[in-house]
Scaffold this active site. Structure first.
Site, PDB file in Angstrom:
ATOM      1  N   GLU A 260       2.305   7.401  15.619  1.00 28.23           N
ATOM      2  CA  GLU A 260       0.878   7.522  15.891  1.00 28.23           C
ATOM      3  C   GLU A 260       0.093   6.499  15.048  1.00 28.23           C
ATOM      4  O   GLU A 260      -0.787   5.815  15.559  1.00 28.23           O
ATOM      5  CB  GLU A 260       0.396   8.949  15.588  1.00 28.23           C
TER       6      GLU A 260
ATOM      7  N   GLY B 142       6.288   4.204   8.933  1.00 30.23           N
ATOM      8  CA  GLY B 142       5.500   5.422   9.041  1.00 30.23           C
ATOM      9  C   GLY B 142       5.629   6.007  10.433  1.00 30.23           C
ATOM     10  O   GLY B 142       6.617   5.776  11.140  1.00 30.23           O
TER      11      GLY B 142
ATOM     12  N   LYS C 175       0.869  -1.190   0.000  1.00 35.31           N
ATOM     13  CA  LYS C 175       0.000   0.000   0.000  1.00 35.31           C
ATOM     14  C   LYS C 175       0.899   1.230   0.000  1.00 35.31           C
ATOM     15  O   LYS C 175       1.499   1.577   0.999  1.00 35.31           O
ATOM     16  CB  LYS C 175      -0.927   0.028   1.215  1.00 35.31           C
TER      17      LYS C 175
ATOM     18  N   CYS D 158      13.348  10.108   8.508  1.00 34.79           N
ATOM     19  CA  CYS D 158      13.204   9.473   9.827  1.00 34.79           C
ATOM     20  C   CYS D 158      14.471   9.542  10.662  1.00 34.79           C
ATOM     21  O   CYS D 158      14.405   9.720  11.872  1.00 34.79           O
ATOM     22  CB  CYS D 158      12.794   8.020   9.634  1.00 34.79           C
TER      23      CYS D 158
ATOM     24  N   GLU E 103       9.266  14.622  17.116  1.00 35.16           N
ATOM     25  CA  GLU E 103       9.685  14.588  15.706  1.00 35.16           C
ATOM     26  C   GLU E 103       8.910  15.695  14.992  1.00 35.16           C
ATOM     27  O   GLU E 103       7.673  15.674  14.980  1.00 35.16           O
ATOM     28  CB  GLU E 103       9.342  13.225  15.089  1.00 35.16           C
TER      29      GLU E 103
HETATM   30  P1  NAD Z   1       2.021   8.017   8.256  1.00 38.22           P
HETATM   31  O1  NAD Z   1       2.087   7.226   9.515  1.00 38.22           O
HETATM   32  O2  NAD Z   1       1.101   9.157   8.182  1.00 38.22           O
HETATM   33  O3  NAD Z   1       1.608   7.061   7.036  1.00 38.22           O
HETATM   34  C1  NAD Z   1       2.364   5.922   6.706  1.00 38.22           C
HETATM   35  C2  NAD Z   1       1.508   4.972   5.889  1.00 38.22           C
HETATM   36  O4  NAD Z   1       0.477   4.456   6.724  1.00 38.22           O
HETATM   37  C3  NAD Z   1       0.801   5.618   4.696  1.00 38.22           C
HETATM   38  O5  NAD Z   1       0.865   4.738   3.611  1.00 38.22           O
HETATM   39  C4  NAD Z   1      -0.628   5.781   5.192  1.00 38.22           C
HETATM   40  O6  NAD Z   1      -1.596   5.786   4.179  1.00 38.22           O
HETATM   41  C5  NAD Z   1      -0.778   4.537   6.054  1.00 38.22           C
HETATM   42  N1  NAD Z   1      -1.853   4.606   7.059  1.00 38.22           N
HETATM   43  C6  NAD Z   1      -2.432   5.712   7.601  1.00 38.22           C
HETATM   44  N2  NAD Z   1      -3.351   5.340   8.533  1.00 38.22           N
HETATM   45  C7  NAD Z   1      -3.359   3.984   8.562  1.00 38.22           C
HETATM   46  C8  NAD Z   1      -4.077   3.009   9.326  1.00 38.22           C
HETATM   47  N3  NAD Z   1      -4.995   3.358  10.231  1.00 38.22           N
HETATM   48  N4  NAD Z   1      -3.809   1.688   9.114  1.00 38.22           N
HETATM   49  C9  NAD Z   1      -2.873   1.315   8.214  1.00 38.22           C
HETATM   50  N5  NAD Z   1      -2.163   2.193   7.457  1.00 38.22           N
HETATM   51  C10 NAD Z   1      -2.396   3.514   7.636  1.00 38.22           C
HETATM   52  O7  NAD Z   1       3.506   8.462   7.930  1.00 38.22           O
HETATM   53  P2  NAD Z   1       4.044   9.357   6.711  1.00 38.22           P
HETATM   54  O8  NAD Z   1       3.666  10.775   6.927  1.00 38.22           O
HETATM   55  O9  NAD Z   1       3.726   8.726   5.395  1.00 38.22           O
HETATM   56  O10 NAD Z   1       5.622   9.180   6.911  1.00 38.22           O
HETATM   57  C11 NAD Z   1       6.330   9.922   7.835  1.00 38.22           C
HETATM   58  C12 NAD Z   1       6.645   9.095   9.074  1.00 38.22           C
HETATM   59  O11 NAD Z   1       7.291   7.885   8.693  1.00 38.22           O
HETATM   60  C13 NAD Z   1       7.619   9.824   9.984  1.00 38.22           C
HETATM   61  O12 NAD Z   1       7.290   9.575  11.324  1.00 38.22           O
HETATM   62  C14 NAD Z   1       8.953   9.170   9.616  1.00 38.22           C
HETATM   63  O13 NAD Z   1       9.943   9.304  10.597  1.00 38.22           O
HETATM   64  C15 NAD Z   1       8.537   7.756   9.390  1.00 38.22           C
HETATM   65  N6  NAD Z   1       9.512   7.027   8.554  1.00 38.22           N
HETATM   66  C16 NAD Z   1      10.280   6.044   9.116  1.00 38.22           C
HETATM   67  C17 NAD Z   1      11.229   5.381   8.349  1.00 38.22           C
HETATM   68  C18 NAD Z   1      12.112   4.294   8.940  1.00 38.22           C
HETATM   69  O14 NAD Z   1      12.746   3.580   8.186  1.00 38.22           O
HETATM   70  N7  NAD Z   1      12.187   4.151  10.250  1.00 38.22           N
HETATM   71  C19 NAD Z   1      11.384   5.710   6.992  1.00 38.22           C
HETATM   72  C20 NAD Z   1      10.591   6.715   6.457  1.00 38.22           C
HETATM   73  C21 NAD Z   1       9.646   7.367   7.244  1.00 38.22           C
END
Ligand code: NAD
Length: 494
Positions: free
Chosen positions: A235, A232, A180, A288, A389
């Site tokens: 939260e 992601g 996804k 991240c 963050e």
């Molecule tokens: P996000 O949590 O808003 O979304 C991540 C993904 O989750 C998206 O595809 C979104 O559509 C999906 N999603 C949203 N609600 C959901 C639910 N209830 N159930 C299942 N999926 C759901 O994050 P973002 O804004 O896309 O990315 C930024 C975040 O990701 C930051 O916190 C960043 O630090 C983190 N990140 C971590 C890494 C790592 O390798 N540790 C890499 C990149 C980003």
């Protein structure tokens, strides 16, 4: 601003087995180019219906993919890596259009993405088991088996790398996947899946359901999914874990961070300052593992601030498509408003001194989501500025007196994704590196993340690892097989 070459974007249809779907039950959504705020194109949003179809296709493709000789899977994964390299220019353009990251930065993404497939391909024919010592009356061994269908949820920032980093270790041991992509940036993941089909991966091995939270949640809750990978925010991870509890599926979590960068007085200050700058240039602080919390030994604190301020003043903020641009916009209007609100609250609550930036950029930048590179000095240790963050171009700088203070301050944060140490004292480098609560510690600089390195978080930055042997282990499970070899009497061994 230059017009984004939207003809480079792939047709945004869902990929389910060998079918492409241009309509989906979740409706559709517009993608917005962050540098101008204008729509590029709309794409379909999957609902539970399409997620179910994708999981079925992934299950149907499973037995062929996992029973295929490892060397054949390796050949196909290498072909995918090569395809990413030969489409590097196109993929970089897609990333810039979909996220607003400067093209000078996106140009490096395809090589990193390809490296994950090329590296992992080498493991495809080496994932086995071991003989377990149980005495002479039985023969016992383990098999490292794929889970089955893995649901992979991808974040928007550097989504090409994020998707490749996850797909490669999922596919290598014989899992199939329903991916996804992020709703803010769905195109690079789609193009990657198209390239996989072109490279010869069988239909159904990679399925793509573009969509938002609804599609993500349907995927996590689907009983046909045997493991979830989520990259992601912390939260959203809580919601993913709650949903995964229903089917008791294992979850691998790669989450956010507030990575500390420790600068000791014996360090090369220019190197340390350049590293800190990486927290705002490139992805505008939307990464991240970026070093967004700079902890500096008191005697060099003011010198480092002067260097940092000078470097930030020279950052070329601008049109993401201009080759000289170092920093572009934030990804969306909401992200821009959120980061500006964090800055405003920090100013009002006097959480630190605003040394540079802090404002939305106007003039030619006015329609896009640009925030000037921002530094706060003397940041209060317990403030939101120091703890949360921010995911924007904001550096929080503070000073420390002794090594133990630096370690305590670095570790006093709920996140633990990465940490950076700058010192020329070898003993201190190892001592401090060992004391830091982080999944990765970079000492005196971070150039590149090799696919052989295990990457993942401590504490609330998640658990599970991508990369290296650890990444393969993450997506296999161990089966134990026991076979009696001694004489049998009435069902009991003699
Ligand atoms: P996000 O949590 O808003 O979304 C991540 C993904 O989750 C998206 O595809 C979104 O559509 C999906 N999603 C949203 N609600 C959901 C639910 N209830 N159930 C299942 N999926 C759901 O994050 P973002 O804004 O896309 O990315 C930024 C975040 O990701 C930051 O916190 C960043 O630090 C983190 N990140 C971590 C890494 C790592 O390798 N540790 C890499 C990149 C980003």
């Amino acid at each position: 601003m230059l017009e984004p070459p939207i003809n480079q974007l792939p047709v945004p249809d869902l990929i389910i087995g060998s079918a492409r779907l241009s309509d989906a039950s979740g409706g559709e959504r517009d993608h917005i180019y962050a540098a101008t705020g204008r729509v590029t194109r709309s794409f379909p949003l999957a609902g539970a219906l399409e997620v179910d179809a994708a999981v079925r296709e992934a299950r149907a493709a499973l037995s062929h993919w996992r029973m295929m000789p490892g060397r054949e899977r390796a050949r196909l994964l290498r072909a995918l890596g090569e395809a990413v390299l030969s489409h590097a220019e196109e993929l970089a353009a897609i990333q810039t259009i979909e996220t607003g990251a400067p093209i000078s930065f996106s140009n490096g993404f395809p090589e990193v993405a390809a490296s994950h497939f090329l590296y992992n391909a080498g493991w495809a024919d080496k994932v086995g088991g071991e003989v377990v010592p149980v005495g002479t009356s039985a023969f016992d061994y383990t098999m490292e088996e794929p889970y089955g269908v893995v649901g992979a949820i991808i974040p928007w920032n550097a989504s090409l790398i994020a998707a490749s980093q996850v797909l490669a270790p999922i596919l290598t041991p014989g899992n199939t996947v329903v991916m996804k992509p992020p709703e803010l940036a769905p195109f690079a993941s789609l193009r990657l899946a198209e390239l996989a089909l072109e490279a010869g991966l069988p239909p159904g091995v990679i399925n793509v359901v573009t969509g938002g939270a609804e599609a993500g949640e349907s995927l996590v809750r689907h009983p046909g999914v045997s493991k979830i990978h989520f990259t992601g925010s912390r939260e959203t991870a809580r919601q993913v874990l709650a949903a995964a509890a229903e089917n008791i599926v294992p979850v691998c979590l790669e989450l956010g961070g507030k990575s500390p960068l420790l600068v000791f007085s014996d360090a090369d200050l220019m190197d340390a300052a350049r590293q800190a700058m990486g927290a705002v240039v490139g992805l505008s602080g939307q990464g991240c593992a970026l070093p967004t919390r700079v902890l500096v030994e008191k005697e060099v604190y003011s010198r480092l601030l002067v260097i940092l301020k000078g470097l930030l003043r020279r950052v070329a903020v601008g049109d993401p498509l201009e080759p000289g641009t170092q920093m572009g916009p934030l990804v969306s209007a909401q992200a821009c408003e959120r980061v500006l609100a964090v800055i405003e609250r920090a100013r009002q609550e006097q959480d630190g001194n605003l040394l540079a930036g802090g404002t939305r950029m106007d003039g030619p930048f006015g329609d896009g989501y640009f925030i000037a590179p921002t530094i706060f000095s003397d940041v209060a240790e317990e403030s939101a500025l120091a703890r949360d963050e921010i995911f924007g171009p904001v550096l929080s700088v503070m000073s420390f007196e002794r090594e133990e203070d630096a370690i305590r301050m670095a570790n006093s944060n709920p996140y633990g994704l990465a940490a950076y140490v700058f010192t020329n004292d070898l003993r201190r480098a190892h001592r401090v590196g060992a004391a830091l609560e982080a999944g990765t510690v970079w000492i005196n600089g971070m150039d590149q993340m090799e696919p052989s390195m295990p990457f993942g978080g401590y504490k609330q930055s998640g658990y599970g690892r991508l990369g290296g042997r650890a990444g393969i282990r993450e997506f296999t499970r161990s089966k134990n097989v026991w076979l009696p070899v001694g004489p049998v009497n009435g069902g009991r061994l003699l």
